[in-house]
Design a protein around this motif. Sequence first.
Motif, PDB file in Angstrom:
ATOM      1  N   LYS A  21      18.631  20.771  13.136  1.00  0.00           N
ATOM      2  CA  LYS A  21      16.621  21.250  12.034  1.00  0.00           C
ATOM      3  C   LYS A  21      16.987  22.486  11.631  1.00  0.00           C
ATOM      4  CE  LYS A  21      14.024  19.061  16.486  1.00  0.00           C
ATOM      5  NZ  LYS A  21      13.131  19.196  17.031  1.00  0.00           N
ATOM      6  N   ALA A  22      18.174  23.546  12.581  1.00  0.00           N
ATOM      7  CA  ALA A  22      18.642  24.194  11.254  1.00  0.00           C
ATOM      8  C   ALA A  22      18.830  24.002  10.131  1.00  0.00           C
ATOM      9  CB  ALA A  22      19.198  25.339  12.827  1.00  0.00           C
ATOM     10  N   PHE A  23      19.343  23.498   9.976  1.00  0.00           N
ATOM     11  CA  PHE A  23      20.385  22.950   9.248  1.00  0.00           C
ATOM     12  C   PHE A  23      19.613  22.529   7.752  1.00  0.00           C
ATOM     13  CE2 PHE A  23      22.438  19.655   5.916  1.00  0.00           C
ATOM     14  CZ  PHE A  23      23.203  20.943   5.532  1.00  0.00           C
ATOM     15  N   ALA A  24      18.126  21.349   8.604  1.00  0.00           N
ATOM     16  CA  ALA A  24      17.535  21.188   7.500  1.00  0.00           C
ATOM     17  C   ALA A  24      16.431  22.508   7.284  1.00  0.00           C
ATOM     18  CB  ALA A  24      16.594  20.065   8.206  1.00  0.00           C
ATOM     19  N   GLN A  25      16.584  23.400   7.986  1.00  0.00           N
ATOM     20  CA  GLN A  25      15.494  24.375   7.483  1.00  0.00           C
ATOM     21  C   GLN A  25      15.947  24.978   6.588  1.00  0.00           C
ATOM     22  OE1 GLN A  25      13.601  26.163  10.831  1.00  0.00           O
ATOM     23  NE2 GLN A  25      12.777  27.711   9.954  1.00  0.00           N
ATOM     24  N   SER A  26      17.228  25.010   6.906  1.00  0.00           N
ATOM     25  CA  SER A  26      18.070  26.078   5.471  1.00  0.00           C
ATOM     26  C   SER A  26      18.175  25.105   4.433  1.00  0.00           C
ATOM     27  CB  SER A  26      19.933  26.303   5.962  1.00  0.00           C
ATOM     28  OG  SER A  26      20.315  25.223   6.200  1.00  0.00           O
ATOM     29  N   PHE A  76      14.825  14.530   9.904  1.00  0.00           N
ATOM     30  CA  PHE A  76      16.425  15.127   9.217  1.00  0.00           C
ATOM     31  C   PHE A  76      17.198  14.698  10.408  1.00  0.00           C
ATOM     32  CE2 PHE A  76      20.355  17.174   7.652  1.00  0.00           C
ATOM     33  CZ  PHE A  76      20.218  16.927   6.692  1.00  0.00           C
ATOM     34  N   ALA A  77      16.922  15.211  11.434  1.00  0.00           N
ATOM     35  CA  ALA A  77      17.381  15.640  12.942  1.00  0.00           C
ATOM     36  C   ALA A  77      17.800  14.818  13.888  1.00  0.00           C
ATOM     37  CB  ALA A  77      17.579  16.925  13.654  1.00  0.00           C
ATOM     38  N   ASN A  78      17.008  13.794  13.765  1.00  0.00           N
ATOM     39  CA  ASN A  78      17.035  12.912  14.105  1.00  0.00           C
ATOM     40  C   ASN A  78      16.347  11.200  13.963  1.00  0.00           C
ATOM     41  OD1 ASN A  78      16.877  10.667  16.724  1.00  0.00           O
ATOM     42  ND2 ASN A  78      16.822  12.179  17.759  1.00  0.00           N
ATOM     43  N   PRO A  79      15.994  10.931  12.931  1.00  0.00           N
ATOM     44  CA  PRO A  79      15.225  10.476  11.915  1.00  0.00           C
ATOM     45  C   PRO A  79      15.632   8.726  12.888  1.00  0.00           C
ATOM     46  CG  PRO A  79      17.966   9.713  11.447  1.00  0.00           C
ATOM     47  CD  PRO A  79      17.725  11.110  12.008  1.00  0.00           C
ATOM     48  N   THR A 129      35.341  19.372  18.681  1.00  0.00           N
ATOM     49  CA  THR A 129      34.767  18.259  18.169  1.00  0.00           C
ATOM     50  C   THR A 129      34.005  17.449  17.906  1.00  0.00           C
ATOM     51  OG1 THR A 129      35.896  18.460  20.814  1.00  0.00           O
ATOM     52  CG2 THR A 129      34.422  16.346  19.941  1.00  0.00           C
ATOM     53  N   ASP A 130      33.600  16.403  16.788  1.00  0.00           N
ATOM     54  CA  ASP A 130      32.893  15.540  15.483  1.00  0.00           C
ATOM     55  C   ASP A 130      31.852  15.078  16.817  1.00  0.00           C
ATOM     56  OD1 ASP A 130      34.259  16.114  13.912  1.00  0.00           O
ATOM     57  OD2 ASP A 130      35.350  14.677  13.236  1.00  0.00           O
ATOM     58  N   VAL A 131      30.656  15.752  16.042  1.00  0.00           N
ATOM     59  CA  VAL A 131      29.686  14.942  16.846  1.00  0.00           C
ATOM     60  C   VAL A 131      29.155  13.067  15.982  1.00  0.00           C
ATOM     61  CG1 VAL A 131      27.562  15.357  17.380  1.00  0.00           C
ATOM     62  CG2 VAL A 131      28.891  17.195  17.434  1.00  0.00           C
ATOM     63  N   PRO A 132      28.521  12.299  16.667  1.00  0.00           N
ATOM     64  CA  PRO A 132      28.208  11.581  15.702  1.00  0.00           C
ATOM     65  C   PRO A 132      26.815  11.918  14.330  1.00  0.00           C
ATOM     66  CG  PRO A 132      27.483  10.414  17.679  1.00  0.00           C
ATOM     67  CD  PRO A 132      28.407  12.070  17.984  1.00  0.00           C
ATOM     68  N   LEU A 133      27.523  11.394  13.134  1.00  0.00           N
ATOM     69  CA  LEU A 133      26.040  11.734  12.407  1.00  0.00           C
ATOM     70  C   LEU A 133      24.981  10.797  12.657  1.00  0.00           C
ATOM     71  CD1 LEU A 133      28.402  11.925   9.175  1.00  0.00           C
ATOM     72  CD2 LEU A 133      27.045  13.823  10.910  1.00  0.00           C
ATOM     73  N   PRO A 134      23.852  11.482  11.927  1.00  0.00           N
ATOM     74  CA  PRO A 134      22.112  10.296  12.184  1.00  0.00           C
ATOM     75  C   PRO A 134      22.449   9.563  10.786  1.00  0.00           C
ATOM     76  CG  PRO A 134      21.772  12.426  10.822  1.00  0.00           C
ATOM     77  CD  PRO A 134      23.348  12.764  11.758  1.00  0.00           C
ATOM     78  N   THR A 135      21.566   8.681  11.207  1.00  0.00           N
ATOM     79  CA  THR A 135      21.482   7.606   9.799  1.00  0.00           C
ATOM     80  C   THR A 135      20.497   7.150   9.958  1.00  0.00           C
ATOM     81  OG1 THR A 135      21.200   5.826  11.723  1.00  0.00           O
ATOM     82  CG2 THR A 135      23.908   6.143  10.654  1.00  0.00           C
ATOM     83  N   TYR A 136      19.895   7.305   7.901  1.00  0.00           N
ATOM     84  CA  TYR A 136      18.990   7.699   7.681  1.00  0.00           C
ATOM     85  C   TYR A 136      18.545   6.370   7.383  1.00  0.00           C
ATOM     86  CZ  TYR A 136      19.432  12.690   8.662  1.00  0.00           C
ATOM     87  OH  TYR A 136      20.559  13.514   8.962  1.00  0.00           O
ATOM     88  N   SER A 137      18.380   5.569   7.181  1.00  0.00           N
ATOM     89  CA  SER A 137      17.946   3.816   7.036  1.00  0.00           C
ATOM     90  C   SER A 137      16.482   3.642   6.919  1.00  0.00           C
ATOM     91  CB  SER A 137      19.288   2.788   7.766  1.00  0.00           C
ATOM     92  OG  SER A 137      19.329   2.757   8.727  1.00  0.00           O
ATOM     93  N   SER A 138      16.224   4.353   7.915  1.00  0.00           N
ATOM     94  CA  SER A 138      14.930   3.311   8.855  1.00  0.00           C
ATOM     95  C   SER A 138      13.722   4.381   7.838  1.00  0.00           C
ATOM     96  CB  SER A 138      14.542   3.733   9.691  1.00  0.00           C
ATOM     97  OG  SER A 138      15.066   5.289  10.386  1.00  0.00           O
TER      98      SER A 138
END
Length: 225
Positions: A40-45, A67-70, A213-222
């Motif tokens: 969310k902070a990244f999206a705001q930037s 953006f953070a949780n589509p 450690t990597d965090v799963p990326l969100p998907t924006y297909s919806s």
Amino acid sequence: MRKNIEREPDLIEFKVNYTLDGDLPLEKYFSSYNSTDALKAFAQSCVKYLAEKPISDLEMRCFTCAFANPEEQYLQQPAPIPLPDPIPEFDQNELDSPALEFTEEPITELEITSLAGNDDTQEIVDAPEGVEEEIDIFAPPVTKSEKVDPRLKHAELVAEYSANVNNIQIENQKNLEEYKNLILKTNLRIKEILQRINVLEISEYFKWSDKWTDVPLPTYSSLVQ
């Protein structure tokens, strides 16, 4: 005895690797309680890269949440304002009811003069010399009573009810259109930002092991269909 004070969770450091307009990879760091808040902070930037700006606080919240949780619903559809109970049909028995309502209206000056000049209804007595007649200016006005047609009163209630229903329906339609418009604008902004911003990875830093450690990326297909 010391009371147990619940400790607030520690902030976690997150790193977002991304590209802007297909250029070289960049990094941004955020401290938050979870990866969703970091996104969310990244999206705001990234709002500064949108064509339409500035945006309202509500539009900002919708954009960052989408953006953070589509996959989650970020905006609830407004509940419609309930309509009032309808007015019952007019009861013809009210016309035969002896207990009719009355309304009072002030008697006009002309009617008072007419009554004063009628020898059959009033006897005029001259006041004694030297005595002025007192007039109470605070006394309520002389009134007369008239019967109220219950059909007229019922028609007024029906007209008032119809106006209220119409206003509520207009307000419900307005709220629904604003909701749909906000959803549409948010989806268009997500599509626009994804054409410029490509998130490569999100990493969470564990200070105890000093590792990312990597965090799963969100998907924006919806959102971008």
